[in-house]
Design an enzyme around this catalytic site. Structure first.
Site, PDB file in Angstrom:
ATOM      1  N   MET A  60      49.133  55.558  54.072  1.00  0.00           N
ATOM      2  CA  MET A  60      47.707  55.837  54.273  1.00  0.00           C
ATOM      3  C   MET A  60      47.318  55.588  55.732  1.00  0.00           C
ATOM      4  O   MET A  60      46.134  55.449  56.051  1.00  0.00           O
ATOM      5  CB  MET A  60      46.855  54.985  53.339  1.00  0.00           C
ATOM      6  CG  MET A  60      47.131  55.305  51.870  1.00  0.00           C
ATOM      7  SD  MET A  60      45.769  54.909  50.774  1.00  0.00           S
ATOM      8  CE  MET A  60      45.591  53.170  51.067  1.00  0.00           C
ATOM      9  N   GLY A  61      48.321  55.520  56.619  1.00  0.00           N
ATOM     10  CA  GLY A  61      48.026  55.325  58.037  1.00  0.00           C
ATOM     11  C   GLY A  61      47.681  53.888  58.373  1.00  0.00           C
ATOM     12  O   GLY A  61      47.971  52.977  57.604  1.00  0.00           O
ATOM     13  N   GLU A 118      54.271  47.362  61.625  1.00  0.00           N
ATOM     14  CA  GLU A 118      55.735  47.209  61.599  1.00  0.00           C
ATOM     15  C   GLU A 118      56.316  47.437  60.206  1.00  0.00           C
ATOM     16  O   GLU A 118      57.445  47.906  60.060  1.00  0.00           O
ATOM     17  CB  GLU A 118      56.133  45.804  62.080  1.00  0.00           C
ATOM     18  CG  GLU A 118      56.662  45.689  63.468  1.00  0.00           C
ATOM     19  CD  GLU A 118      57.650  46.758  63.894  1.00  0.00           C
ATOM     20  OE1 GLU A 118      58.739  46.857  63.292  1.00  0.00           O
ATOM     21  OE2 GLU A 118      57.355  47.503  64.832  1.00  0.00           O
ATOM     22  N   HIS A 172      55.352  49.610  57.898  1.00  0.00           N
ATOM     23  CA  HIS A 172      55.556  51.057  57.738  1.00  0.00           C
ATOM     24  C   HIS A 172      56.754  51.526  58.565  1.00  0.00           C
ATOM     25  O   HIS A 172      57.554  52.338  58.107  1.00  0.00           O
ATOM     26  CB  HIS A 172      54.310  51.821  58.213  1.00  0.00           C
ATOM     27  CG  HIS A 172      53.064  51.554  57.426  1.00  0.00           C
ATOM     28  ND1 HIS A 172      51.985  50.883  57.948  1.00  0.00           N
ATOM     29  CD2 HIS A 172      52.713  51.882  56.157  1.00  0.00           C
ATOM     30  CE1 HIS A 172      51.023  50.820  57.044  1.00  0.00           C
ATOM     31  NE2 HIS A 172      51.444  51.409  55.948  1.00  0.00           N
ATOM     32  N   GLN A 213      42.863  57.256  44.624  1.00  0.00           N
ATOM     33  CA  GLN A 213      43.396  55.954  44.226  1.00  0.00           C
ATOM     34  C   GLN A 213      42.433  54.806  44.535  1.00  0.00           C
ATOM     35  O   GLN A 213      42.762  53.648  44.298  1.00  0.00           O
ATOM     36  CB  GLN A 213      44.769  55.700  44.859  1.00  0.00           C
ATOM     37  CG  GLN A 213      44.762  55.440  46.358  1.00  0.00           C
ATOM     38  CD  GLN A 213      46.174  55.400  46.913  1.00  0.00           C
ATOM     39  OE1 GLN A 213      46.872  56.408  46.969  1.00  0.00           O
ATOM     40  NE2 GLN A 213      46.618  54.221  47.341  1.00  0.00           N
ATOM     41  N   GLY A 226      57.622  50.384  49.928  1.00  0.00           N
ATOM     42  CA  GLY A 226      57.682  48.963  50.230  1.00  0.00           C
ATOM     43  C   GLY A 226      57.572  48.108  48.980  1.00  0.00           C
ATOM     44  O   GLY A 226      56.802  48.407  48.074  1.00  0.00           O
ATOM     45  N   LYS A 257      56.220  45.388  49.169  1.00  0.00           N
ATOM     46  CA  LYS A 257      54.900  44.784  49.340  1.00  0.00           C
ATOM     47  C   LYS A 257      53.978  45.206  48.189  1.00  0.00           C
ATOM     48  O   LYS A 257      53.207  44.410  47.670  1.00  0.00           O
ATOM     49  CB  LYS A 257      54.323  45.214  50.690  1.00  0.00           C
ATOM     50  CG  LYS A 257      52.830  45.050  50.870  1.00  0.00           C
ATOM     51  CD  LYS A 257      52.459  43.606  51.046  1.00  0.00           C
ATOM     52  CE  LYS A 257      51.039  43.371  51.484  1.00  0.00           C
ATOM     53  NZ  LYS A 257      50.030  44.011  50.677  1.00  0.00           N
ATOM     54  N   GLN A 284      53.504  49.196  42.420  1.00  0.00           N
ATOM     55  CA  GLN A 284      53.540  50.614  42.798  1.00  0.00           C
ATOM     56  C   GLN A 284      54.988  51.115  42.858  1.00  0.00           C
ATOM     57  O   GLN A 284      55.297  52.217  42.375  1.00  0.00           O
ATOM     58  CB  GLN A 284      52.869  50.797  44.163  1.00  0.00           C
ATOM     59  CG  GLN A 284      53.044  52.181  44.756  1.00  0.00           C
ATOM     60  CD  GLN A 284      52.250  52.344  46.039  1.00  0.00           C
ATOM     61  OE1 GLN A 284      51.064  52.614  45.997  1.00  0.00           O
ATOM     62  NE2 GLN A 284      52.896  52.189  47.180  1.00  0.00           N
ATOM     63  N   SER A 318      47.661  46.982  56.233  1.00  0.00           N
ATOM     64  CA  SER A 318      46.585  47.653  56.982  1.00  0.00           C
ATOM     65  C   SER A 318      45.249  46.968  56.727  1.00  0.00           C
ATOM     66  O   SER A 318      44.333  47.071  57.541  1.00  0.00           O
ATOM     67  CB  SER A 318      46.489  49.119  56.570  1.00  0.00           C
ATOM     68  OG  SER A 318      47.745  49.743  56.670  1.00  0.00           O
TER      69      SER A 318
HETATM   70  P1  AMP Z   1      50.077  52.006  52.616  1.00  0.00           P
HETATM   71  O1  AMP Z   1      49.862  52.728  53.891  1.00  0.00           O
HETATM   72  O2  AMP Z   1      49.456  50.653  52.566  1.00  0.00           O
HETATM   73  O3  AMP Z   1      49.773  52.863  51.410  1.00  0.00           O
HETATM   74  O4  AMP Z   1      51.639  51.726  52.536  1.00  0.00           O
HETATM   75  C1  AMP Z   1      52.577  52.752  52.705  1.00  0.00           C
HETATM   76  C2  AMP Z   1      53.954  52.211  52.380  1.00  0.00           C
HETATM   77  O5  AMP Z   1      54.257  51.131  53.249  1.00  0.00           O
HETATM   78  C3  AMP Z   1      54.059  51.669  50.946  1.00  0.00           C
HETATM   79  O6  AMP Z   1      55.325  52.019  50.401  1.00  0.00           O
HETATM   80  C4  AMP Z   1      53.921  50.195  51.158  1.00  0.00           C
HETATM   81  O7  AMP Z   1      54.516  49.418  50.143  1.00  0.00           O
HETATM   82  C5  AMP Z   1      54.656  50.014  52.480  1.00  0.00           C
HETATM   83  N1  AMP Z   1      54.257  48.765  53.125  1.00  0.00           N
HETATM   84  C6  AMP Z   1      52.990  48.308  53.337  1.00  0.00           C
HETATM   85  N2  AMP Z   1      53.015  47.079  53.908  1.00  0.00           N
HETATM   86  C7  AMP Z   1      54.332  46.759  54.052  1.00  0.00           C
HETATM   87  C8  AMP Z   1      55.021  45.612  54.564  1.00  0.00           C
HETATM   88  N3  AMP Z   1      54.372  44.545  55.037  1.00  0.00           N
HETATM   89  N4  AMP Z   1      56.382  45.627  54.551  1.00  0.00           N
HETATM   90  C9  AMP Z   1      57.063  46.698  54.059  1.00  0.00           C
HETATM   91  N5  AMP Z   1      56.465  47.799  53.566  1.00  0.00           N
HETATM   92  C10 AMP Z   1      55.123  47.835  53.555  1.00  0.00           C
END
Ligand code: AMP
Length: 287
Positions: A27-28, A32, A34, A58, A145, A147, A151, A184
């Site tokens: 989602m931008g 680090e 990402h 979502q 991730g 994280k 999901q 984010s």
């Molecule tokens: P998001 O942009 O928050 O939707 O995350 C996009 C992808 O990045 C998802 O697969 C998240 O699980 C992963 N992600 C977000 N934060 C982290 C993190 N701290 N370490 C590793 N992957 C992450």
């Protein structure tokens, strides 16, 4: 690095690529964490495609969709530096053309509790957008991730059941030097709150210590200790719980012969930010 804003453009670029493709949906507001997914993508594939799309379906009606950070220029520069092959950054109308009938994608069992309970409709939105993106990008592997642990399990289940011809690669959580999981949404945390945000990691570490070093086998005792640790930091606690690592079912006992590993999962809220974190606790050495 190419940038596609339409599905047609994306498909043209995709079909011109020779060799395997890894996909990193985001989602931008890239950090680090990402970028570690991008690196993992390159470990598996010749090309990496990143999507940047703040997915409206979502977010709940009272959630942070409109204020979610959207630093697109900075994100594109980070992708370029990371060697990303191409970025797909559609507008909402491109992903969800007005008037087009919606399709629901559900993974009832794994998605029901935890985030599914506290963010009703969240995983339907995630599964719908990810299924659409998978069909658009047609990657060989997709990196997600840990994280967002639930999901990852939901997407893995959806990919298997709907037979998407690709592999889901789980990627470890990247943390700030003091242990806070990168997110984010960390920009919402005030400087006063920042030290208290470490309570999530501390509660997860406490769970690990109680299980691995103190050999506590009753999940309720560990969950109570996690709650106590979080309450001391003034959070409203959505959940702090131990679950089966894949089904996310509740555990009646912590036993490696039953679950293999245990997933410790936390979601907490302050009025200005909701934080999630988790830790997979390997039980192998308990035997
Ligand atoms: P998001 O942009 O928050 O939707 O995350 C996009 C992808 O990045 C998802 O697969 C998240 O699980 C992963 N992600 C977000 N934060 C982290 C993190 N701290 N370490 C590793 N992957 C992450």
């Amino acid at each position: 690095m190419w940038i596609a804003n339409t599905i047609n453009d994306l498909r043209k670029h995709r079909h011109a690529l020779a060799g395997s493709v890894a996909f990193v949906p985001t989602m931008g507001a890239l950090h680090e964490g990402h970028l570690s997914l991008v690196r993992e993508g390159f470990a598996h594939s010749a090309h990496v495609i990143v999507s940047i799309f703040v997915n409206p379906t979502q977010f709940g009606p009272k959630e942070d969709f409109s204020k979610y950070p959207r630093p697109l220029e900075k994100d594109l520069a980070l992708c370029q530096q990371a060697g990303v092959t191409g970025v797909f950054a559609p507008e909402p109308d491109e992903m969800y053309p007005p008037g087009q009938p919606a399709c629901e994608v559900n993974v009832p069992t794994v998605a029901q509790e935890l985030e599914g309970q506290f963010r009703p409709g969240h995983f339907q939105g995630v599964c719908r957008v990810v299924a659409k993106l998978f069909n658009m990008v047609q990657p060989n592997v997709a990196c997600f991730g840990m994280k967002d642990y639930q999901q990852l399990q939901v997407i893995t289940a959806m990919t298997h059941d709907l037979a998407f011809p690709m592999e889901i690669i789980p990627c470890p959580t990247l943390r700030e030097p003091d242990g806070l999981a990168m997110s984010s949404r960390n920009v919402y945390i005030t400087p006063q709150q920042r030290p208290k945000a470490l309570a999530l990691k501390h509660a997860l570490d406490l769970a690990r210590t109680m299980i691995k070093d103190q050999h506590i086998t009753d999940p309720q005792i560990v969950e109570q200790a996690m709650h106590d640790k979080l309450q001391a930091a003034d959070f409203a606690i959505d959940y702090a719980t131990l679950r089966h690592p894949h089904t996310l079912a509740r555990l009646s006992v912590i036993d490696p012969s039953v679950t293999g590993n245990v997933a410790a999962l936390i979601a907490v809220r302050w009025p200005n930010v909701r934080l999630i974190d988790n830790q997979l606790i390997a039980l192998g050495s308990l035997r």
